[in-house]
Design an enzyme around this catalytic site. Sequence first.
Site, PDB file in Angstrom:
ATOM      1  N   GLU A  38      -1.205  -5.575   8.932  1.00 23.54           N
ATOM      2  CA  GLU A  38       0.020  -4.400   9.822  1.00 23.54           C
ATOM      3  C   GLU A  38      -1.166  -5.107  11.045  1.00 23.54           C
ATOM      4  OE1 GLU A  38       0.415  -0.381   8.757  1.00 23.54           O
ATOM      5  OE2 GLU A  38       1.066  -1.024   7.206  1.00 23.54           O
ATOM      6  N   ASP A  59       0.952  -1.262   0.211  1.00 23.93           N
ATOM      7  CA  ASP A  59       0.180   0.259   0.233  1.00 23.93           C
ATOM      8  C   ASP A  59       0.728   1.343  -0.268  1.00 23.93           C
ATOM      9  OD1 ASP A  59       0.918   0.062   2.907  1.00 23.93           O
ATOM     10  OD2 ASP A  59      -1.051   0.585   3.148  1.00 23.93           O
ATOM     11  N   SER A  60       2.716   0.918  -0.398  1.00 25.83           N
ATOM     12  CA  SER A  60       3.001   1.981  -0.064  1.00 25.83           C
ATOM     13  C   SER A  60       2.666   2.592  -1.525  1.00 25.83           C
ATOM     14  CB  SER A  60       4.662   1.584  -0.471  1.00 25.83           C
ATOM     15  OG  SER A  60       4.670   0.523  -1.016  1.00 25.83           O
ATOM     16  N   LYS A  85      -0.566  -9.303   3.124  1.00 22.89           N
ATOM     17  CA  LYS A  85      -0.020  -8.834   4.685  1.00 22.89           C
ATOM     18  C   LYS A  85      -1.196  -7.910   5.423  1.00 22.89           C
ATOM     19  CE  LYS A  85       2.756  -5.411   4.002  1.00 22.89           C
ATOM     20  NZ  LYS A  85       2.870  -4.459   4.448  1.00 22.89           N
ATOM     21  N   GLU A 115       9.152  -3.281  10.895  1.00 20.91           N
ATOM     22  CA  GLU A 115       9.915  -2.705  10.277  1.00 20.91           C
ATOM     23  C   GLU A 115       9.806  -1.946  10.699  1.00 20.91           C
ATOM     24  OE1 GLU A 115       7.307  -0.808   6.833  1.00 20.91           O
ATOM     25  OE2 GLU A 115       8.079   1.189   6.883  1.00 20.91           O
ATOM     26  N   ASP A 152      -0.601  -6.224   0.208  1.00 21.02           N
ATOM     27  CA  ASP A 152      -1.030  -5.936   1.179  1.00 21.02           C
ATOM     28  C   ASP A 152      -2.676  -5.140   1.252  1.00 21.02           C
ATOM     29  OD1 ASP A 152       0.428  -4.551   3.132  1.00 21.02           O
ATOM     30  OD2 ASP A 152       1.155  -2.864   2.172  1.00 21.02           O
TER      31      ASP A 152
HETATM   32  O1  KIV Z   1       3.287  -0.985   1.574  1.00 22.47           O
HETATM   33  C1  KIV Z   1       5.058  -1.300   1.981  1.00 22.47           C
HETATM   34  O2  KIV Z   1       5.393  -1.535   0.739  1.00 22.47           O
HETATM   35  C2  KIV Z   1       5.402  -1.862   3.037  1.00 22.47           C
HETATM   36  C3  KIV Z   1       6.516  -2.415   3.000  1.00 22.47           C
HETATM   37  C4  KIV Z   1       7.332  -1.684   3.431  1.00 22.47           C
HETATM   38  C5  KIV Z   1       7.371  -3.838   3.498  1.00 22.47           C
HETATM   39  O3  KIV Z   1       4.094  -2.605   3.633  1.00 22.47           O
END
Ligand code: KIV
Length: 295
Positions: free
Chosen positions: A116, A46-47, A114, A184, A85
Amino acid sequence: MNPKRITAPAVRAMKGASRIGMLTAYDYPSAKIADAAGADIILVGDSLGMVVLGYPDTLSVTVDDMLHHTRAAARGAQRALVVGDMPYLSYHVSIEESVRNAGRFIHAGAQAVKIEGGKPSRIKTIEAILDAEVPVMGHIGLTPQSVNALGGFKLQGKNADDARRLIDEALALERAGCFSLVLECVPAELGAFITERLTIPTIGIGAGPNCDGQVLVYHDVLGLYDGHTPKFVRKYAEIGADMQRALEHFLSDVRDGSFPTDAESFHGTSSEELKRLYGSRESEGAVVVEMPKAQ
Ligand code: KIV
């Protein structure tokens, strides 16, 4: 399933055998390049909210945004495990909604998701998603979706109480059945300690050299993002500057007429024939056009 694909159990089995290389990617070309480069895992992170969509953080990213990018990235990755994510609010409201959202990532082409956090309510959600046969990668430490609750993008686990909380969360995520865990922005000593205690691999980003693998954001590795670059990023190229130079070159060639050349052009009906059919611009400046008769 593609027989060459790295699976979630295969990633888990890499613990102690080989270091895991993970990259983010958000579309077909970036996933194809990361896959060809040999990434074991491609995270559609989600970055993308920051590096692709231009938001100041990840909180505005929606499930629909993520699915759009997951579909594109999944088409580009043949070998790497594709992890989707789950964005903010996609697994916070109810367990039922979380499971349904996780399933949407699988339908979009991811092989795992993934999530969090590692508090008890999150563990229950993760167990339900695992129960729906979706492999889950955990993520603790600096969890960017909690930026408001954490008071900023800050190093986590600095003092003993916070370190203990993170160790407990890591153990709980392992017990729940996560196949791997992102750490992280935590002190290197804590990264090493958690890595040693767990039987699942840890993948660090700003968590020191002793994790079982490392992940960086595609745009950071390549020098494509001009926002804040954290200390833990190593830039391997300045592709953004190269891209700008190439585009400037193209625009200058357009303006001075050196693009396109004859070799970059197609040829068909000759200019003489076109003039015969449509007339030509006469020396006095008028354009004489003879329209062909309608059939
Ligand atoms: O969203 C993302 O890119 C991440 C990574 C930095 C682990 O969660």
